[in-house]
Design a protein around this motif. Structure first.
Motif, PDB file in Angstrom:
ATOM      1  N   PRO A   1       0.605  -1.219  -0.074  1.00 43.22           N
ATOM      2  CA  PRO A   1      -0.014   0.031   0.094  1.00 43.22           C
ATOM      3  C   PRO A   1       0.932   1.298  -0.066  1.00 43.22           C
ATOM      4  CG  PRO A   1      -0.711  -1.602   1.633  1.00 43.22           C
ATOM      5  CD  PRO A   1       0.581  -2.195   1.226  1.00 43.22           C
ATOM      6  N   ARG A   2       2.165   1.098   0.023  1.00 41.11           N
ATOM      7  CA  ARG A   2       2.997   2.432   0.278  1.00 41.11           C
ATOM      8  C   ARG A   2       3.232   2.986  -1.005  1.00 41.11           C
ATOM      9  NH1 ARG A   2       8.485   1.213  -1.056  1.00 41.11           N
ATOM     10  NH2 ARG A   2       8.717  -0.934  -1.232  1.00 41.11           N
TER      11      ARG A   2
ATOM     12  N   LEU B   1       5.202  -8.805   7.861  1.00 44.25           N
ATOM     13  CA  LEU B   1       5.680  -9.530   6.553  1.00 44.25           C
ATOM     14  C   LEU B   1       5.404  -8.637   5.432  1.00 44.25           C
ATOM     15  CD1 LEU B   1       5.639 -13.176   7.510  1.00 44.25           C
ATOM     16  CD2 LEU B   1       7.609 -11.746   7.339  1.00 44.25           C
ATOM     17  N   ASN B   2       6.039  -8.686   4.306  1.00 48.84           N
ATOM     18  CA  ASN B   2       7.309  -9.054   4.179  1.00 48.84           C
ATOM     19  C   ASN B   2       8.649  -8.085   4.614  1.00 48.84           C
ATOM     20  OD1 ASN B   2       6.412 -11.669   3.319  1.00 48.84           O
ATOM     21  ND2 ASN B   2       6.799 -10.856   1.255  1.00 48.84           N
ATOM     22  N   GLY B   3       8.059  -6.799   4.295  1.00 52.14           N
ATOM     23  CA  GLY B   3       9.225  -5.775   4.268  1.00 52.14           C
ATOM     24  C   GLY B   3      10.105  -5.551   5.697  1.00 52.14           C
TER      25      GLY B   3
ATOM     26  N   GLU C   1       7.763  -2.625  11.528  1.00 48.94           N
ATOM     27  CA  GLU C   1       7.392  -2.172  10.268  1.00 48.94           C
ATOM     28  C   GLU C   1       8.706  -1.657   9.535  1.00 48.94           C
ATOM     29  OE1 GLU C   1       5.141  -2.522   8.122  1.00 48.94           O
ATOM     30  OE2 GLU C   1       3.181  -2.348   8.476  1.00 48.94           O
ATOM     31  N   ASP C   2       8.566  -1.649   8.244  1.00 46.02           N
ATOM     32  CA  ASP C   2       9.486  -1.005   7.598  1.00 46.02           C
ATOM     33  C   ASP C   2       9.197   0.397   7.017  1.00 46.02           C
ATOM     34  OD1 ASP C   2       7.732  -2.284   5.823  1.00 46.02           O
ATOM     35  OD2 ASP C   2       9.037  -2.559   4.198  1.00 46.02           O
ATOM     36  N   ILE C   3       7.865   0.350   6.808  1.00 47.81           N
ATOM     37  CA  ILE C   3       7.459   1.744   6.626  1.00 47.81           C
ATOM     38  C   ILE C   3       6.091   2.003   7.005  1.00 47.81           C
ATOM     39  CG2 ILE C   3       6.700   1.145   3.972  1.00 47.81           C
ATOM     40  CD1 ILE C   3       7.955   3.958   3.399  1.00 47.81           C
ATOM     41  N   VAL C   4       5.730   3.054   7.643  1.00 44.88           N
ATOM     42  CA  VAL C   4       4.188   3.444   7.678  1.00 44.88           C
ATOM     43  C   VAL C   4       3.869   4.537   6.663  1.00 44.88           C
ATOM     44  CG1 VAL C   4       2.436   4.360   9.218  1.00 44.88           C
ATOM     45  CG2 VAL C   4       4.198   3.007  10.045  1.00 44.88           C
ATOM     46  N   ASP C   5       3.101   4.343   5.608  1.00 46.88           N
ATOM     47  CA  ASP C   5       2.724   5.109   4.637  1.00 46.88           C
ATOM     48  C   ASP C   5       1.275   5.624   4.831  1.00 46.88           C
ATOM     49  OD1 ASP C   5       2.413   6.223   2.108  1.00 46.88           O
ATOM     50  OD2 ASP C   5       2.936   4.485   1.016  1.00 46.88           O
ATOM     51  N   THR C   6       0.124   4.944   4.211  1.00 48.64           N
ATOM     52  CA  THR C   6      -1.219   5.371   4.440  1.00 48.64           C
ATOM     53  C   THR C   6      -1.555   5.081   5.859  1.00 48.64           C
ATOM     54  OG1 THR C   6      -2.099   3.369   4.234  1.00 48.64           O
ATOM     55  CG2 THR C   6      -1.966   4.999   2.201  1.00 48.64           C
ATOM     56  N   GLY C   7      -0.745   4.380   6.557  1.00 49.67           N
ATOM     57  CA  GLY C   7      -1.015   3.892   7.932  1.00 49.67           C
ATOM     58  C   GLY C   7      -2.195   2.636   8.199  1.00 49.67           C
ATOM     59  N   PHE C   8      -2.820   2.199   7.145  1.00 47.85           N
ATOM     60  CA  PHE C   8      -3.870   1.285   7.086  1.00 47.85           C
ATOM     61  C   PHE C   8      -3.206   0.050   7.790  1.00 47.85           C
ATOM     62  CE2 PHE C   8      -6.246   3.574   3.578  1.00 47.85           C
ATOM     63  CZ  PHE C   8      -7.048   4.040   4.076  1.00 47.85           C
ATOM     64  N   THR C   9      -2.177  -0.300   7.215  1.00 47.17           N
ATOM     65  CA  THR C   9      -1.381  -1.442   7.883  1.00 47.17           C
ATOM     66  C   THR C   9      -1.228  -1.666   9.081  1.00 47.17           C
ATOM     67  OG1 THR C   9      -0.305  -1.958   5.562  1.00 47.17           O
ATOM     68  CG2 THR C   9       0.381  -3.208   7.526  1.00 47.17           C
TER      69      THR C   9
ATOM     70  N   ASP D   1      10.805  -3.191  -1.129  1.00 51.66           N
ATOM     71  CA  ASP D   1      11.078  -3.979  -2.759  1.00 51.66           C
ATOM     72  C   ASP D   1      10.224  -3.161  -3.615  1.00 51.66           C
ATOM     73  OD1 ASP D   1       8.175  -4.209  -1.707  1.00 51.66           O
ATOM     74  OD2 ASP D   1       7.923  -5.625  -3.374  1.00 51.66           O
TER      75      ASP D   1
ATOM     76  N   ARG E   1      15.352  -6.005  -2.241  1.00 50.67           N
ATOM     77  CA  ARG E   1      15.200  -6.062  -0.489  1.00 50.67           C
ATOM     78  C   ARG E   1      16.573  -6.265  -0.074  1.00 50.67           C
ATOM     79  NH1 ARG E   1       9.371  -6.665   0.942  1.00 50.67           N
ATOM     80  NH2 ARG E   1       8.234  -7.892  -0.443  1.00 50.67           N
TER      81      ARG E   1
HETATM   82  C1  PRP Z   1       4.206  -2.102   2.818  1.00 53.41           C
HETATM   83  C2  PRP Z   1       5.058  -1.974   3.965  1.00 53.41           C
HETATM   84  C3  PRP Z   1       4.074  -1.830   5.076  1.00 53.41           C
HETATM   85  C4  PRP Z   1       2.873  -1.200   4.489  1.00 53.41           C
HETATM   86  C5  PRP Z   1       2.881   0.229   4.677  1.00 53.41           C
HETATM   87  O1  PRP Z   1       3.979  -3.543   2.669  1.00 53.41           O
HETATM   88  O2  PRP Z   1       6.010  -3.173   4.511  1.00 53.41           O
HETATM   89  O3  PRP Z   1       3.552  -2.994   5.617  1.00 53.41           O
HETATM   90  O4  PRP Z   1       3.253  -1.441   2.919  1.00 53.41           O
HETATM   91  O5  PRP Z   1       1.734   0.737   3.820  1.00 53.41           O
HETATM   92  P1  PRP Z   1       0.547   1.467   4.490  1.00 53.41           P
HETATM   93  O6  PRP Z   1       1.072   2.425   5.759  1.00 53.41           O
HETATM   94  O7  PRP Z   1       0.133   2.137   3.205  1.00 53.41           O
HETATM   95  O8  PRP Z   1      -0.463   0.354   4.875  1.00 53.41           O
HETATM   96  P2  PRP Z   1       3.452  -4.339   1.259  1.00 53.41           P
HETATM   97  O9  PRP Z   1       2.071  -4.522   1.201  1.00 53.41           O
HETATM   98  O10 PRP Z   1       4.029  -3.405  -0.048  1.00 53.41           O
HETATM   99  O11 PRP Z   1       4.202  -5.748   1.464  1.00 53.41           O
HETATM  100  P3  PRP Z   1       5.474  -5.947   1.812  1.00 53.41           P
HETATM  101  O12 PRP Z   1       5.935  -5.705   3.179  1.00 53.41           O
HETATM  102  O13 PRP Z   1       5.534  -7.521   1.382  1.00 53.41           O
HETATM  103  O14 PRP Z   1       6.520  -5.395   0.904  1.00 53.41           O
END
Ligand code: PRP
Length: 204
Positions: free
Chosen positions: A1-2, A59-61, A116-124, A176, A182
């Motif tokens: 989602p990032r 997972l996975n990032g 987490e590797d990244i917080v983008d929208t934050g939904f995850t 990725d 990665r």
């Molecule tokens: C990426 C990243 C986070 C998430 C962040 O995962 O690892 O888990 O997106 O995005 P969000 O804040 O918009 O929810 P992705 O779904 O790309 O899968 P990956 O970890 O396997 O790369």
């Protein structure tokens, strides 16, 4: 989602592994990452004061960051992983995150640190935090290496943030592009896709 990238438009066969040197720009170096991981570990250690901690990688990032972070944590920790997914691109912006597989470790009454590797929208991160709260965790905190607040569509915030980053497409150190890169030791911004002759076939 990032990603703001339309992955379906990038044919994987134009994205050759050996071409990455042409279009990846170093954004966060290995030594910057190492210092950051040590700083975050010190903060976490100070906060949990020797208490047991269940560290859960998303997972996975997160797997590279998690592997480094836990080796600096002098706490009695357990490690497990969770995988959530957004079912298709159209649903990502609506935040339709679902549990793909959860942890096997019991979580009730545990202090949980989601990595987490990244917080983008934050939904995850938002979904995972609520999931563990509903499962009866004693506490849930989020530690993310990268935070991209300009993309946030939820109110979630991470308690531990490595770097705040602008809205660029980043790869390496677990992140990725089409499951590639990665393994890179540093973090790079991906600016385009080039073919085997070095011609840019897609601007990102
Ligand atoms: C990426 C990243 C986070 C998430 C962040 O995962 O690892 O888990 O997106 O995005 P969000 O804040 O918009 O929810 P992705 O779904 O790309 O899968 P990956 O970890 O396997 O790369």
């Amino acid at each position: 989602p990032r990603s703001t990238l339309d992955r379906s438009s990038a044919a994987s066969d134009v994205y050759k592994r050996q071409d990455y040197v042409y279009n990846l720009n170093l954004t966060i170096s290995e030594s910057q990452i190492r210092k950051c991981v040590e700083r975050l570990a010190r903060l976490i250690q100070a906060d949990y004061k020797g208490e047991p901690l269940l560290v859960v990688g998303a997972l996975n990032g997160s797997f590279v960051f998690l592997a480094d972070l836990i080796r600096h944590l002098h706490l009695p920790i357990q490690v497990d992983f969770i995988k959530v997914s957004s079912y298709d691109a159209a649903l990502k912006s609506s935040g339709d995150v679902r549990l793909h597989h959860g942890v096997r470790t019991p979580v009730a009454q545990k202090n949980i640190l989601v990595v987490e590797d990244i917080v983008d929208t934050g939904f995850t991160a938002d979904f995972i935090r609520k999931y563990f709260e509903n499962e009866g965790a004693a506490s849930v905190r989020i530690c993310t290496l990268l935070d991209k607040p300009s993309r946030r569509l939820t109110s979630v915030t991470a308690e531990y943030v490595g770097f705040e980053v602008p809205d660029q497409f980043l790869v390496g150190y677990g992140l990725d592009y089409n499951q590639q890169y990665r393994e890179l030791r540093a973090i790079y911004s991906l600016e385009g896709v080039v073919d085997s002759g070095g011609r840019v076939t897609e601007e990102i």
